[in-house]
Write a protein that holds these residues in place. Structure first.
Motif, PDB file in Angstrom:
ATOM      1  N   ASP A 148      -0.284  21.253  -1.369  1.00  0.00           N
ATOM      2  CA  ASP A 148      -2.120  20.641  -1.018  1.00  0.00           C
ATOM      3  C   ASP A 148      -3.273  19.554  -1.400  1.00  0.00           C
ATOM      4  N   LYS A 149      -1.469  18.877  -0.552  1.00  0.00           N
ATOM      5  CA  LYS A 149      -2.451  17.293  -0.688  1.00  0.00           C
ATOM      6  C   LYS A 149      -1.633  16.184   0.574  1.00  0.00           C
ATOM      7  N   LYS A 150      -3.178  16.329   1.226  1.00  0.00           N
ATOM      8  CA  LYS A 150      -3.114  16.303   3.130  1.00  0.00           C
ATOM      9  C   LYS A 150      -2.586  14.097   2.726  1.00  0.00           C
ATOM     10  N   VAL A 151      -2.327  13.646   3.587  1.00  0.00           N
ATOM     11  CA  VAL A 151      -1.519  12.218   4.214  1.00  0.00           C
ATOM     12  C   VAL A 151      -3.210  11.975   4.619  1.00  0.00           C
ATOM     13  N   PRO A 152      -4.163  10.698   3.871  1.00  0.00           N
ATOM     14  CA  PRO A 152      -5.030  10.457   4.497  1.00  0.00           C
ATOM     15  C   PRO A 152      -5.385  10.651   5.758  1.00  0.00           C
ATOM     16  N   GLU A 153      -6.288  11.033   6.281  1.00  0.00           N
ATOM     17  CA  GLU A 153      -7.212  11.138   7.345  1.00  0.00           C
ATOM     18  C   GLU A 153      -6.830  10.135   8.394  1.00  0.00           C
ATOM     19  N   VAL A 154      -7.678   9.109   7.973  1.00  0.00           N
ATOM     20  CA  VAL A 154      -6.982   7.458   8.158  1.00  0.00           C
ATOM     21  C   VAL A 154      -5.281   6.688   8.809  1.00  0.00           C
ATOM     22  N   LEU A 155      -4.758   8.192   8.351  1.00  0.00           N
ATOM     23  CA  LEU A 155      -3.679   6.990   8.712  1.00  0.00           C
ATOM     24  C   LEU A 155      -3.133   8.228  10.149  1.00  0.00           C
ATOM     25  N   ILE A 156      -3.196   9.607   9.968  1.00  0.00           N
ATOM     26  CA  ILE A 156      -3.046  10.806  11.259  1.00  0.00           C
ATOM     27  C   ILE A 156      -4.203  10.193  12.312  1.00  0.00           C
ATOM     28  N   SER A 157      -4.999   9.687  11.856  1.00  0.00           N
ATOM     29  CA  SER A 157      -6.310   9.132  13.535  1.00  0.00           C
ATOM     30  C   SER A 157      -5.178   8.134  14.135  1.00  0.00           C
ATOM     31  N   ARG A 158      -4.367   7.433  13.471  1.00  0.00           N
ATOM     32  CA  ARG A 158      -3.513   6.114  14.106  1.00  0.00           C
ATOM     33  C   ARG A 158      -4.415   5.190  14.810  1.00  0.00           C
ATOM     34  N   SER A 159      -5.484   5.349  13.622  1.00  0.00           N
ATOM     35  CA  SER A 159      -6.705   3.784  14.312  1.00  0.00           C
ATOM     36  C   SER A 159      -5.747   2.772  13.901  1.00  0.00           C
ATOM     37  N   PRO A 160      -6.009   2.101  14.949  1.00  0.00           N
ATOM     38  CA  PRO A 160      -5.616   0.587  14.400  1.00  0.00           C
ATOM     39  C   PRO A 160      -6.678  -0.068  13.145  1.00  0.00           C
ATOM     40  N   TRP A 161      -8.410  -0.041  13.644  1.00  0.00           N
ATOM     41  CA  TRP A 161      -9.374  -0.705  13.342  1.00  0.00           C
ATOM     42  C   TRP A 161      -9.450   0.416  11.769  1.00  0.00           C
ATOM     43  N   LYS A 162      -9.413   1.593  12.168  1.00  0.00           N
ATOM     44  CA  LYS A 162      -9.498   1.699  10.977  1.00  0.00           C
ATOM     45  C   LYS A 162      -8.424   1.465  10.077  1.00  0.00           C
ATOM     46  N   TYR A 163      -7.181   1.929   9.750  1.00  0.00           N
ATOM     47  CA  TYR A 163      -6.791   1.048   9.335  1.00  0.00           C
ATOM     48  C   TYR A 163      -6.563  -0.190   8.346  1.00  0.00           C
ATOM     49  N   LYS A 164      -6.915  -1.144   9.564  1.00  0.00           N
ATOM     50  CA  LYS A 164      -6.829  -2.671   8.957  1.00  0.00           C
ATOM     51  C   LYS A 164      -8.520  -2.209   7.961  1.00  0.00           C
ATOM     52  N   TYR A 193       1.063  -1.174  -0.280  1.00  0.00           N
ATOM     53  CA  TYR A 193      -0.038   0.200   0.142  1.00  0.00           C
ATOM     54  C   TYR A 193       0.800   1.377   0.093  1.00  0.00           C
ATOM     55  N   PRO A 194       0.326   2.429  -0.590  1.00  0.00           N
ATOM     56  CA  PRO A 194       1.258   4.177  -0.190  1.00  0.00           C
ATOM     57  C   PRO A 194       1.694   3.730   0.918  1.00  0.00           C
ATOM     58  N   GLN A 195       2.626   4.769   1.085  1.00  0.00           N
ATOM     59  CA  GLN A 195       3.608   5.542   1.715  1.00  0.00           C
ATOM     60  C   GLN A 195       3.828   7.036   2.086  1.00  0.00           C
ATOM     61  N   TYR A 196       3.183   7.236   3.946  1.00  0.00           N
ATOM     62  CA  TYR A 196       3.735   8.558   4.267  1.00  0.00           C
ATOM     63  C   TYR A 196       4.490   8.838   4.801  1.00  0.00           C
ATOM     64  N   THR A 197       4.467   9.878   4.947  1.00  0.00           N
ATOM     65  CA  THR A 197       4.937  10.878   5.857  1.00  0.00           C
ATOM     66  C   THR A 197       5.159  12.330   6.029  1.00  0.00           C
ATOM     67  N   ARG A 198       6.059  12.687   7.090  1.00  0.00           N
ATOM     68  CA  ARG A 198       5.805  14.216   6.969  1.00  0.00           C
ATOM     69  C   ARG A 198       6.445  14.628   5.898  1.00  0.00           C
ATOM     70  N   PRO A 199       6.099  16.394   5.557  1.00  0.00           N
ATOM     71  CA  PRO A 199       4.970  16.937   6.266  1.00  0.00           C
ATOM     72  C   PRO A 199       3.932  16.397   6.109  1.00  0.00           C
ATOM     73  N   GLU A 200       2.373  16.684   6.890  1.00  0.00           N
ATOM     74  CA  GLU A 200       1.235  16.604   6.823  1.00  0.00           C
ATOM     75  C   GLU A 200       0.525  17.119   5.889  1.00  0.00           C
ATOM     76  N   ILE A 201       0.922  18.005   5.133  1.00  0.00           N
ATOM     77  CA  ILE A 201       0.542  18.934   3.546  1.00  0.00           C
ATOM     78  C   ILE A 201       1.770  18.924   3.180  1.00  0.00           C
ATOM     79  N   PHE A 202       1.650  18.678   1.438  1.00  0.00           N
ATOM     80  CA  PHE A 202       2.754  18.924   0.818  1.00  0.00           C
ATOM     81  C   PHE A 202       2.042  19.121  -0.815  1.00  0.00           C
TER      82      PHE A 202
END
Length: 224
Positions: free
Chosen positions: A185-201, A174-183
């Motif tokens: 004008d493209k933002k890191v997917p919210e599900v990854l920012i929330s760090r929710s294991p369930w959402k990520y699964k 799957y695609p990978q992301y790191t900082r900065p959060e916005i590059f």
């Protein structure tokens, strides 16, 4: 894991002394021994090739120098000998994982128009190609083989990295992301920012596998 590489150009293997492979060698997780075939030439000019019988362009590596170089390897009887060749079976992840179970691999690098078939018949167990295209020799393919196999040697990289990477489960990673959060004008997917294991699964489960029959390539895309 032990690798013995038979080559006419040992200086080409400097890159495998760096990065992950370099650290693996320092920790004795893998052992890579580079053998110069030219050292076994009986010619005063260290010539190792000659013109092909039957005519044709190019030169062919002589069988005696290859055989003598092979015989210089200690404990070779239990090793699997692989000739890197366009005529070989194409390398894939399944083959990599299979070869990683070996303890000792001897990699034979061809050059010019190839190697005399008689010595290949005598010492080679398997021929492997890294793709349907032509390179100047087997040195780069052998490094590809060493790199891909070494990753499966215990202690070279973490098991989590192996389990989650491309081809490990029939899909690409799957695609990978790191900082900065916005590059741009493209933002890191919210599900990854929330760090929710369930959402990520759930995000992982939405991986879409696509197969292009013309290009014979696969890739996955993750939905937000």
């Amino acid at each position: 894991m032990r690798f013995d590489v038979l080559t006419l150009f040992p200086e080409m293997f400097i890159p495998i002394k760096t990065s992950i492979l370099g650290k693996a060698q320092e920790k004795n997780k893998i052992n890579i021994n580079i053998i110069n075939i030219r050292d076994f030439s009986k010619d005063k000019h260290k010539k190792v090739d000659d013109t092909p019988y039957g005519g044709g362009a190019g030169m062919v590596i002589k069988p005696d120098v290859v055989y003598d170089a092979y015989n210089s390897i200690e404990e070779r009887n239990n090793a699997k000998v692989i000739y890197l060749s366009p005529q070989g079976k194409t390398l894939n992840q399944k083959k990599v994982e299979s070869l990683a179970k070996e303890n000792h691999l001897i990699l034979l690098c061809g050059h010019y128009e190839g190697i005399d078939q008689r010595v290949l018949d005598e010492i080679v167990d398997e021929e492997i190609s890294i793709g349907d295209y032509v390179l100047t020799g087997g040195e780069l393919p052998s490094m590809v083989l060493i790199d891909s196999i070494s990753r499966y040697v215990e202690g070279v990289i973490t098991k989590d990295s192996i389990n989650e990477e491309s081809f490990s489960n029939g899909l690409l990673e799957y695609p990978q992301y790191t900082r900065p959060e916005i590059f741009l004008d493209k933002k890191v997917p919210e599900v990854l920012i929330s760090r929710s294991p369930w959402k990520y699964k759930q995000m992982e489960k939405k991986a879409i596998r696509k197969y292009n029959k013309t290009e014979k390539t696969r890739f996955i895309r993750l939905k937000n």
